[in-house]
Write an enzyme that holds these catalytic residues in place. Structure first.
Site, PDB file in Angstrom:
ATOM      1  N   HIS A   1      -2.982   7.760   6.388  1.00 53.58           N
ATOM      2  CA  HIS A   1      -3.203   6.412   5.849  1.00 53.58           C
ATOM      3  C   HIS A   1      -4.607   5.966   6.228  1.00 53.58           C
ATOM      4  O   HIS A   1      -5.341   5.452   5.389  1.00 53.58           O
ATOM      5  CB  HIS A   1      -2.134   5.470   6.382  1.00 53.58           C
ATOM      6  CG  HIS A   1      -2.155   4.119   5.757  1.00 53.58           C
ATOM      7  ND1 HIS A   1      -2.093   3.921   4.392  1.00 53.58           N
ATOM      8  CD2 HIS A   1      -2.229   2.876   6.311  1.00 53.58           C
ATOM      9  CE1 HIS A   1      -2.126   2.619   4.131  1.00 53.58           C
ATOM     10  NE2 HIS A   1      -2.208   1.966   5.278  1.00 53.58           N
TER      11      HIS A   1
ATOM     12  N   PHE B   1       1.892  -3.652   4.077  1.00 48.95           N
ATOM     13  CA  PHE B   1       2.334  -4.947   4.576  1.00 48.95           C
ATOM     14  C   PHE B   1       3.823  -5.132   4.280  1.00 48.95           C
ATOM     15  O   PHE B   1       4.338  -4.653   3.273  1.00 48.95           O
ATOM     16  CB  PHE B   1       1.542  -6.080   3.920  1.00 48.95           C
ATOM     17  CG  PHE B   1       0.109  -6.200   4.395  1.00 48.95           C
ATOM     18  CD1 PHE B   1      -0.344  -5.529   5.510  1.00 48.95           C
ATOM     19  CD2 PHE B   1      -0.784  -7.003   3.704  1.00 48.95           C
ATOM     20  CE1 PHE B   1      -1.655  -5.640   5.941  1.00 48.95           C
ATOM     21  CE2 PHE B   1      -2.105  -7.135   4.118  1.00 48.95           C
ATOM     22  CZ  PHE B   1      -2.540  -6.452   5.245  1.00 48.95           C
TER      23      PHE B   1
ATOM     24  N   THR C   1       2.422  -7.731   9.020  1.00 46.19           N
ATOM     25  CA  THR C   1       1.142  -7.021   8.944  1.00 46.19           C
ATOM     26  C   THR C   1       0.883  -6.070  10.113  1.00 46.19           C
ATOM     27  O   THR C   1       0.096  -5.134   9.960  1.00 46.19           O
ATOM     28  CB  THR C   1      -0.037  -8.010   8.865  1.00 46.19           C
ATOM     29  OG1 THR C   1       0.012  -8.900   9.989  1.00 46.19           O
ATOM     30  CG2 THR C   1       0.020  -8.802   7.565  1.00 46.19           C
TER      31      THR C   1
ATOM     32  N   LYS D   1      -9.952   7.785   2.554  1.00 45.18           N
ATOM     33  CA  LYS D   1     -10.375   6.388   2.396  1.00 45.18           C
ATOM     34  C   LYS D   1     -11.787   6.160   2.925  1.00 45.18           C
ATOM     35  O   LYS D   1     -12.434   5.170   2.577  1.00 45.18           O
ATOM     36  CB  LYS D   1      -9.405   5.446   3.104  1.00 45.18           C
ATOM     37  CG  LYS D   1      -8.047   5.293   2.440  1.00 45.18           C
ATOM     38  CD  LYS D   1      -7.196   4.277   3.187  1.00 45.18           C
ATOM     39  CE  LYS D   1      -5.828   4.082   2.547  1.00 45.18           C
ATOM     40  NZ  LYS D   1      -4.916   5.219   2.792  1.00 45.18           N
TER      41      LYS D   1
ATOM     42  N   HIS E   1      -9.991   1.665   0.376  1.00 44.62           N
ATOM     43  CA  HIS E   1      -8.531   1.567   0.343  1.00 44.62           C
ATOM     44  C   HIS E   1      -8.099   1.004  -1.003  1.00 44.62           C
ATOM     45  O   HIS E   1      -8.343  -0.155  -1.308  1.00 44.62           O
ATOM     46  CB  HIS E   1      -8.075   0.655   1.487  1.00 44.62           C
ATOM     47  CG  HIS E   1      -6.596   0.611   1.694  1.00 44.62           C
ATOM     48  ND1 HIS E   1      -5.685   1.233   0.854  1.00 44.62           N
ATOM     49  CD2 HIS E   1      -5.846   0.008   2.660  1.00 44.62           C
ATOM     50  CE1 HIS E   1      -4.468   1.015   1.293  1.00 44.62           C
ATOM     51  NE2 HIS E   1      -4.526   0.272   2.388  1.00 44.62           N
TER      52      HIS E   1
ATOM     53  N   GLU F   1      -1.294   4.969  13.821  1.00 45.94           N
ATOM     54  CA  GLU F   1      -0.952   6.190  13.088  1.00 45.94           C
ATOM     55  C   GLU F   1      -1.165   7.423  13.953  1.00 45.94           C
ATOM     56  O   GLU F   1      -0.367   8.371  13.905  1.00 45.94           O
ATOM     57  CB  GLU F   1      -1.757   6.303  11.797  1.00 45.94           C
ATOM     58  CG  GLU F   1      -1.314   7.482  10.938  1.00 45.94           C
ATOM     59  CD  GLU F   1      -1.959   7.535   9.563  1.00 45.94           C
ATOM     60  OE1 GLU F   1      -1.500   8.343   8.731  1.00 45.94           O
ATOM     61  OE2 GLU F   1      -2.913   6.760   9.325  1.00 45.94           O
TER      62      GLU F   1
ATOM     63  N   CYS G   1       0.803  -1.224   0.000  1.00 44.92           N
ATOM     64  CA  CYS G   1       0.000   0.000   0.000  1.00 44.92           C
ATOM     65  C   CYS G   1       0.836   1.274   0.000  1.00 44.92           C
ATOM     66  O   CYS G   1       0.285   2.372  -0.025  1.00 44.92           O
ATOM     67  CB  CYS G   1      -0.949  -0.020   1.191  1.00 44.92           C
ATOM     68  SG  CYS G   1      -1.992  -1.498   1.211  1.00 44.92           S
TER      69      CYS G   1
END
Length: 411
Positions: free
Chosen positions: A303, A399, A272, A335, A340, A314, A165
């Site tokens: 994000h 990831f 992850t 998002k 996403h 975050e 991402c």
């Protein structure tokens, strides 16, 4: 030697909230959700049946129909966004353009997953003779850059970034470096993704990563809300024309913003689960490259995926970087409206960050009605706000513990 400056002179976007820049940005400003029930295939057998799907996407007027059929949907979308960006920049009208110094770096997180899924079924049911010779080149991530270079004759750097991402921010940051170091005058950069297929949804469902709020799609993506239950997959593409400042001035280009900072780090921790330290260092590196203190940032396009762990992480990273200024920041997650877009997420969020600077408008985080106490910043809940913006930061994390940050400046 003084580092060459990099500015944005063209924007192309195909998103769940619009097929071009004007419609995408207008809907983002007005808090319009692009999340609906999936129609590309029958999702009834899946736990998640909703996505930020582009219902009326077409390549008409952009790509020859025969050529379009030979490539995956994500390549089609990336090419359309790239053509839009080129047209928007007016670069092809510049007689002095040296095409040996025009490059392309356009990435994706997953690439042609629907094409892979479809050809796997063909192989199983009909045998190897029925596999198309266009299968492999029609699914490769670097083919967006490759196809556009062929159409326009651009002979500079040409590749695709694959970093989950964070792919698009890495593409944009890499592109800027080719201009900084005088290897190119212009680089098209961005990303595209369309992993909406049974295999893609089932894979993320197996990780318990997606929202299952199938009965109310438009409210399913809800970053920083107590009731968030996972992210929503989206599809689309965005491409920016990055150009050396004096080159842009010489041809009389419209300049939308300057790219002044780029940071990239690794968590080196877990495939992850994120850390606070990795994203924090990414932001700090971008600030150092921009040569500004943290309190100069006005807005962060976060994000903000709408996952339990990610949103808190975050928030804590922002507090670590910005200290008390974190509470003066405007923060939002677009998002909440687009879902996403995985490898394309940071490309379209770069577009929204640039337009936020251009118009002096902070886009909202919709569906934020019951804010998580652990997420206590100003996330621009539900309604856009006017604010003079000089510096805007955009974060994307992926990831593998990969982190990327870009900073744009008003010019």
């Amino acid at each position: 030697m003084t580092q060459r400056r990099v500015v944005i002179t063209g924007i192309g976007i195909v998103s769940p909230v619009g097929l071009d820049l004007q419609n995408s940005w207008n809907n983002i400003k007005n808090g319009v959700s692009g999340v609906t029930t999936i129609s590309l295939f029958d999702p009834s057998h899946l736990a998640t049946q909703i996505a930020g799907e582009i219902k009326d996407f077409t390549t008409d007027g952009y790509i020859d129909a025969k050529e379009a059929r030979r490539v995956d949907r994500f390549i089609q979308m990336g090419m359309v966004a790239g053509i839009q960006a080129i047209n928007h920049s007016g670069i092809e009208n510049y007689a002095g353009l040296n095409k040996e110094r025009v490059g392309l770096i356009i990435g994706s997180g997953i690439g042609g997953l629907p094409t892979i899924e479809a050809n796997s079924t063909i192989l199983k049911e009909k045998g190897p003779r029925r596999i198309s010779p266009f299968f492999i080149p029609g699914a490769l991530i670097n083919m967006i850059s490759g196809q556009l270079s062929i159409i326009y004759g651009y002979q500079g750097v040409n590749y695709g970034v694959v970093s989950a991402c964070a792919s698009s921010n890495h593409s944009i940051g890499d592109a800027a470096r080719y201009i900084h170091h005088d290897d190119c005058d212009v680089v098209l950069a961005g990303g595209s993704e369309s992993a909406l297929c049974s295999l893609g949804i089932a894979g993320f469902n197996a990780m318990k990563a997606l929202s299952t709020r199938n009965d109310d799609p438009s409210t399913a993506s809800r970053p920083w809300d107590k009731d968030r239950d996972g992210f929503i997959m989206g599809e689309g593409a965005a491409v920016l024309v990055l150009e050396e400042y004096e080159h842009a001035k010489k041809r009389g280009a419209t300049i939308y913003a300057e790219l002044v900072g780029y940071g990239a780090t690794a968590d080196a921790s877990h495939i992850t689960s994120p850390t606070v330290e990795g994203p924090s260092r990414s932001m700090k590196i971008a600030l150092k490259q921009a040569n500004i203190s943290a309190d100069k940032i006005d807005y962060v396009n976060a994000h903000g995926t709408s996952t339990q762990v990610g949103d808190i992480n975050e928030t804590n990273a922002l507090k670590e970087v910005f200290g008390s200024h974190a509470y003066n920041l405007s923060v939002s997650s677009t998002k909440s409206m687009t879902g996403h877009l995985l490898g394309a997420a940071s490309a379209i969020e770069a577009v929204f960050s640039i337009m936020a600077i251009h118009d002096g408008i902070v886009p909202p985080t919709i569906n934020l009605h019951n804010q998580d106490e652990a997420c206590d910043l100003d996330y621009t809940a539900n309604i856009a706000k006017e604010r003079k913006l000089e510096y805007v930061m955009s974060n994307s994390f992926g990831f593998g513990g990969t982190n990327s940050t870009v900073i744009f400046k008003k010019i």
